[in-house]
Design a protein around this motif. Structure first.
Motif, PDB file in Angstrom:
ATOM      1  N   PHE A  98      32.858 -37.603 110.407  1.00 11.13           N
ATOM      2  CA  PHE A  98      31.798 -38.188 109.504  1.00 11.13           C
ATOM      3  C   PHE A  98      31.181 -39.572 110.319  1.00 11.13           C
ATOM      4  O   PHE A  98      30.018 -39.879 109.868  1.00 11.13           O
ATOM      5  CB  PHE A  98      32.810 -38.893 108.404  1.00 11.13           C
ATOM      6  CG  PHE A  98      32.293 -39.396 107.244  1.00 11.13           C
ATOM      7  CD1 PHE A  98      31.438 -38.786 106.385  1.00 11.13           C
ATOM      8  CD2 PHE A  98      32.307 -40.772 107.223  1.00 11.13           C
ATOM      9  CE1 PHE A  98      30.883 -39.465 105.190  1.00 11.13           C
ATOM     10  CE2 PHE A  98      31.891 -41.304 106.041  1.00 11.13           C
ATOM     11  CZ  PHE A  98      30.987 -40.803 105.202  1.00 11.13           C
ATOM     12  N   ILE A  99      31.807 -40.319 111.100  1.00 10.23           N
ATOM     13  CA  ILE A  99      31.582 -41.587 111.510  1.00 10.23           C
ATOM     14  C   ILE A  99      30.217 -41.164 112.470  1.00 10.23           C
ATOM     15  O   ILE A  99      29.452 -41.909 112.417  1.00 10.23           O
ATOM     16  CB  ILE A  99      32.466 -42.204 112.239  1.00 10.23           C
ATOM     17  CG1 ILE A  99      33.389 -42.843 111.068  1.00 10.23           C
ATOM     18  CG2 ILE A  99      31.863 -43.316 113.176  1.00 10.23           C
ATOM     19  CD1 ILE A  99      34.573 -43.588 111.462  1.00 10.23           C
ATOM     20  N   VAL A 100      30.405 -40.192 113.402  1.00 13.23           N
ATOM     21  CA  VAL A 100      29.242 -39.607 114.338  1.00 13.23           C
ATOM     22  C   VAL A 100      28.132 -39.339 113.592  1.00 13.23           C
ATOM     23  O   VAL A 100      27.054 -39.747 113.969  1.00 13.23           O
ATOM     24  CB  VAL A 100      29.721 -38.699 115.212  1.00 13.23           C
ATOM     25  CG1 VAL A 100      28.786 -38.089 116.036  1.00 13.23           C
ATOM     26  CG2 VAL A 100      30.795 -39.376 116.252  1.00 13.23           C
ATOM     27  N   ALA A 101      28.179 -38.434 112.470  1.00  7.94           N
ATOM     28  CA  ALA A 101      27.198 -38.219 111.618  1.00  7.94           C
ATOM     29  C   ALA A 101      26.430 -39.407 111.081  1.00  7.94           C
ATOM     30  O   ALA A 101      25.234 -39.449 110.978  1.00  7.94           O
ATOM     31  CB  ALA A 101      27.381 -37.190 110.858  1.00  7.94           C
ATOM     32  N   LEU A 102      27.327 -40.313 110.501  1.00  7.75           N
ATOM     33  CA  LEU A 102      26.632 -41.531 109.889  1.00  7.75           C
ATOM     34  C   LEU A 102      26.064 -42.252 110.622  1.00  7.75           C
ATOM     35  O   LEU A 102      24.985 -42.650 110.286  1.00  7.75           O
ATOM     36  CB  LEU A 102      28.047 -42.165 109.067  1.00  7.75           C
ATOM     37  CG  LEU A 102      27.549 -43.125 108.226  1.00  7.75           C
ATOM     38  CD1 LEU A 102      26.928 -42.531 107.162  1.00  7.75           C
ATOM     39  CD2 LEU A 102      29.115 -43.800 107.883  1.00  7.75           C
ATOM     40  N   LYS A 103      26.343 -42.438 111.871  1.00  6.43           N
ATOM     41  CA  LYS A 103      25.837 -43.409 112.984  1.00  6.43           C
ATOM     42  C   LYS A 103      24.863 -42.646 113.993  1.00  6.43           C
ATOM     43  O   LYS A 103      24.413 -43.373 114.842  1.00  6.43           O
ATOM     44  CB  LYS A 103      26.974 -44.052 113.721  1.00  6.43           C
ATOM     45  CG  LYS A 103      27.768 -45.036 112.664  1.00  6.43           C
ATOM     46  CD  LYS A 103      26.849 -46.124 112.139  1.00  6.43           C
ATOM     47  CE  LYS A 103      27.639 -46.903 111.067  1.00  6.43           C
ATOM     48  NZ  LYS A 103      26.987 -47.696 110.203  1.00  6.43           N
ATOM     49  N   SER A 104      24.764 -41.718 113.713  1.00  4.91           N
ATOM     50  CA  SER A 104      23.821 -40.891 114.496  1.00  4.91           C
ATOM     51  C   SER A 104      22.279 -41.432 114.736  1.00  4.91           C
ATOM     52  O   SER A 104      21.730 -40.928 115.451  1.00  4.91           O
ATOM     53  CB  SER A 104      23.745 -39.509 114.489  1.00  4.91           C
ATOM     54  OG  SER A 104      23.472 -38.913 113.256  1.00  4.91           O
ATOM     55  N   TYR A 105      21.777 -41.997 113.635  1.00  4.96           N
ATOM     56  CA  TYR A 105      20.219 -42.467 113.613  1.00  4.96           C
ATOM     57  C   TYR A 105      20.259 -43.561 114.371  1.00  4.96           C
ATOM     58  O   TYR A 105      19.111 -43.480 114.880  1.00  4.96           O
ATOM     59  CB  TYR A 105      20.062 -42.772 112.373  1.00  4.96           C
ATOM     60  CG  TYR A 105      20.822 -44.097 111.699  1.00  4.96           C
ATOM     61  CD1 TYR A 105      20.338 -45.287 111.984  1.00  4.96           C
ATOM     62  CD2 TYR A 105      22.120 -44.244 111.069  1.00  4.96           C
ATOM     63  CE1 TYR A 105      20.886 -46.405 111.462  1.00  4.96           C
ATOM     64  CE2 TYR A 105      22.758 -45.120 110.700  1.00  4.96           C
ATOM     65  CZ  TYR A 105      22.174 -46.370 110.874  1.00  4.96           C
ATOM     66  OH  TYR A 105      22.747 -47.739 110.439  1.00  4.96           O
ATOM     67  N   ILE A 106      21.104 -44.109 115.090  1.00  4.02           N
ATOM     68  CA  ILE A 106      21.148 -45.088 115.947  1.00  4.02           C
ATOM     69  C   ILE A 106      20.499 -44.567 117.504  1.00  4.02           C
ATOM     70  O   ILE A 106      19.728 -45.209 118.079  1.00  4.02           O
ATOM     71  CB  ILE A 106      22.570 -45.879 116.305  1.00  4.02           C
ATOM     72  CG1 ILE A 106      23.007 -46.739 114.987  1.00  4.02           C
ATOM     73  CG2 ILE A 106      22.327 -46.826 117.503  1.00  4.02           C
ATOM     74  CD1 ILE A 106      24.365 -47.198 115.081  1.00  4.02           C
ATOM     75  N   ILE A 107      20.841 -43.323 117.522  1.00  2.00           N
ATOM     76  CA  ILE A 107      20.148 -42.761 118.882  1.00  2.00           C
ATOM     77  C   ILE A 107      18.868 -42.636 118.540  1.00  2.00           C
ATOM     78  O   ILE A 107      17.965 -43.072 119.638  1.00  2.00           O
ATOM     79  CB  ILE A 107      20.613 -41.514 118.807  1.00  2.00           C
ATOM     80  CG1 ILE A 107      22.255 -41.288 119.195  1.00  2.00           C
ATOM     81  CG2 ILE A 107      19.766 -40.728 120.182  1.00  2.00           C
ATOM     82  CD1 ILE A 107      22.774 -40.046 119.027  1.00  2.00           C
ATOM     83  N   LEU A 108      17.978 -42.279 117.305  1.00  2.00           N
ATOM     84  CA  LEU A 108      16.671 -42.407 117.219  1.00  2.00           C
ATOM     85  C   LEU A 108      16.232 -43.952 117.409  1.00  2.00           C
ATOM     86  O   LEU A 108      15.044 -44.214 117.761  1.00  2.00           O
ATOM     87  CB  LEU A 108      16.431 -41.818 115.697  1.00  2.00           C
ATOM     88  CG  LEU A 108      16.432 -40.445 115.523  1.00  2.00           C
ATOM     89  CD1 LEU A 108      16.083 -40.154 114.483  1.00  2.00           C
ATOM     90  CD2 LEU A 108      15.500 -39.788 116.647  1.00  2.00           C
TER      91      LEU A 108
END
Length: 112
Positions: A98-108
């Motif tokens: 959940f947390i990785v999916a939630l914060k994955s936009y930081i990669i962009l």
């Protein structure tokens, strides 16, 4: 919007594979379900907001707040359904997915 949702889905799959290596099949499914609890509501909200931009007059700011509430409610409902229906749930893997999916936009954000 599609890039963010697809990146979240990709991050969910990666976390699922890592969870499978560390904790087995139950951890993998838990991590993927945790990620999907974030990805599915975001995809629904993104599709709805994108459809709103195609209407005459453009997007309505109130629509954003309504769909943000719907997204949060759907996220909570999916997490509750996962916790009650999946009996082999690995809580650590679920929260990690959940947390990785939630914060994955930081990669962009760091990519540009």
């Amino acid at each position: 919007m599609l890039r963010i949702v697809s990146l979240q889905l990709l991050a969910t799959v990666v976390v699922g594979l890592i969870a499978a290596l560390l904790g087995g099949l139950a951890a993998m499914f838990s991590a993927i379900l945790g990620g999907l609890c974030c990805v599915v509501p975001n995809a629904i909200m993104a599709a709805r907001l994108f459809a709103g931009t195609k209407t005459p007059g453009g997007a309505n700011p109130a629509t954003f707040f309504i769909w943000e509430f719907v997204k949060i409610a759907l996220t909570v409902a999916l997490l509750f359904a996962t916790a009650t229906l999946y009996h082999d749930l690995n809580w650590l893997a679920l929260i990690a997915g959940f947390i990785v999916a939630l914060k994955s936009y930081i990669i962009l954000l760091f990519r540009h």
